[in-house]
Design a protein around this motif. Structure first.
Motif, PDB file in Angstrom:
ATOM      1  N   TYR A   1       4.873  -1.965   1.222  1.00  0.00           N
ATOM      2  CA  TYR A   1       3.922  -1.413   0.252  1.00  0.00           C
ATOM      3  C   TYR A   1       3.073  -0.303   0.982  1.00  0.00           C
ATOM      4  N   HIS A   2       2.271   0.333   0.272  1.00  0.00           N
ATOM      5  CA  HIS A   2       1.593   1.432   0.742  1.00  0.00           C
ATOM      6  C   HIS A   2       0.121   1.493  -0.095  1.00  0.00           C
ATOM      7  N   ILE A   3      -0.840   2.036   0.617  1.00  0.00           N
ATOM      8  CA  ILE A   3      -2.076   2.179  -0.357  1.00  0.00           C
ATOM      9  C   ILE A   3      -2.940   3.043   0.622  1.00  0.00           C
ATOM     10  N   GLY A   4      -3.665   3.921  -0.069  1.00  0.00           N
ATOM     11  CA  GLY A   4      -4.713   5.088   0.329  1.00  0.00           C
ATOM     12  C   GLY A   4      -5.229   5.941  -0.451  1.00  0.00           C
ATOM     13  N   LEU A   5      -5.753   6.776  -0.059  1.00  0.00           N
ATOM     14  CA  LEU A   5      -6.420   7.912  -0.661  1.00  0.00           C
ATOM     15  C   LEU A   5      -5.999   9.066  -0.473  1.00  0.00           C
TER      16      LEU A   5
ATOM     17  N   GLY B   1      -4.157  13.405   2.463  1.00  0.00           N
ATOM     18  CA  GLY B   1      -4.725  12.286   2.513  1.00  0.00           C
ATOM     19  C   GLY B   1      -4.604  11.463   3.618  1.00  0.00           C
ATOM     20  N   LEU B   2      -5.000  10.032   3.534  1.00  0.00           N
ATOM     21  CA  LEU B   2      -4.751   9.093   4.498  1.00  0.00           C
ATOM     22  C   LEU B   2      -4.217   7.817   3.683  1.00  0.00           C
ATOM     23  N   ILE B   3      -2.963   7.449   4.458  1.00  0.00           N
ATOM     24  CA  ILE B   3      -2.106   6.274   3.746  1.00  0.00           C
ATOM     25  C   ILE B   3      -1.794   5.056   4.608  1.00  0.00           C
ATOM     26  N   TYR B   4      -2.225   4.113   4.326  1.00  0.00           N
ATOM     27  CA  TYR B   4      -1.830   2.785   5.124  1.00  0.00           C
ATOM     28  C   TYR B   4      -0.420   2.561   4.626  1.00  0.00           C
TER      29      TYR B   4
END
Length: 233
Positions: free
Chosen positions: A73-77, A94-97
């Motif tokens: 998965y991925h999550i970020g702004l 943006g920045l994504i984990y």
């Protein structure tokens, strides 16, 4: 006029007043007091969350290095800003984990293993927001790139029952970069996209020696299919 009627009248006036200080809007569009409702603007912040289906390609092994994707998965702004006052082109970053995983089948030289890699990623894409005949619905094709750095992970070796770091001189490099292409769709503030990342950077460490095939030239590259949901503010 009673006090109750007067207060109701004042409340109606306040709710009907437009708010415009310090904000950018499209010509002819209504101005809203809430940034949440104002989805037609020249800049936006977005929250993104979704699924990764990653691949790892061992170039030149003649199909002997068999790998299977492990969905993560991925999550970020993200932040997007319109480029000028002409066509609706937006630059988004943006920045994504993000997490990627691959399953490597056993061979005579390599035991069965599962690799889980965690990255911090910076995407940079150019979007074209195309209005449609449907109210408040846009189609948003995009093209750009990404840069990622590995911040952790685990490689599980099933024969020896051990766990090691997936990154190192004799394993994978931490840095990855490549091309990103895809298309998004938005209805008001709600967003959906599908994209694909093509890794252009060789992630094989300088001492990588896991495969000894004559035609393996030491190049390992990544790919990643993404499905993303989001909301813009």
């Amino acid at each position: 006029m009673t006090k109750k009627t007067f207060l109701l009248y004042v409340l109606l006036l306040l709710t009907a007043m437009p708010v415009s200080a310090g904000k950018d809007f499209y010509e002819g569009e209504p101005v809203y007091a809430s940034r949440w409702r104002d989805y037609r603007r020249s800049s936006y912040f977005g929250l993104r969350f979704g699924l990764n289906v990653p691949t790892v390609r061992y170039k030149g092994t003649g199909g002997e290095a068999q790998t299977n994707p492990l969905p993560r998965y991925h999550i970020g702004l993200v932040y997007g800003n319109k480029l000028g006052d002409g066509l609706p082109f937006f630059l988004e970053s943006g920045l994504i984990y993000t997490e990627k995983g691959t399953e490597i089948e056993a061979t005579e030289e390599v035991e069965f293993k599962k690799c889980y890699m965690r990255y911090l990623e910076i995407p940079i894409v150019l979007k074209y927001k195309l209005n449609t005949n449907a109210d408040d619905f846009t189609v948003q094709p995009f093209f750009g790139g990404f840069m990622a750095v590995g911040v952790g992970g685990t490689t599980k070796l099933y024969d020896s029952r051990t766990k090691i770091d997936p990154f190192g001189a004799d394993r994978y490099k931490r840095f990855d970069a490549g091309i990103r292409v895809g298309c998004g769709m938005a209805f008001q503030n709600f967003y959906f996209e599908m994209g694909y990342d093509i890794g252009l950077f060789n992630i094989a460490g300088r001492n990588y020696s896991e495969y000894h095939y004559d035609d393996f030239d030491g190049h390992i590259r990544t790919g990643n299919l993404t499905v993303t949901l989001g909301v813009d503010f």
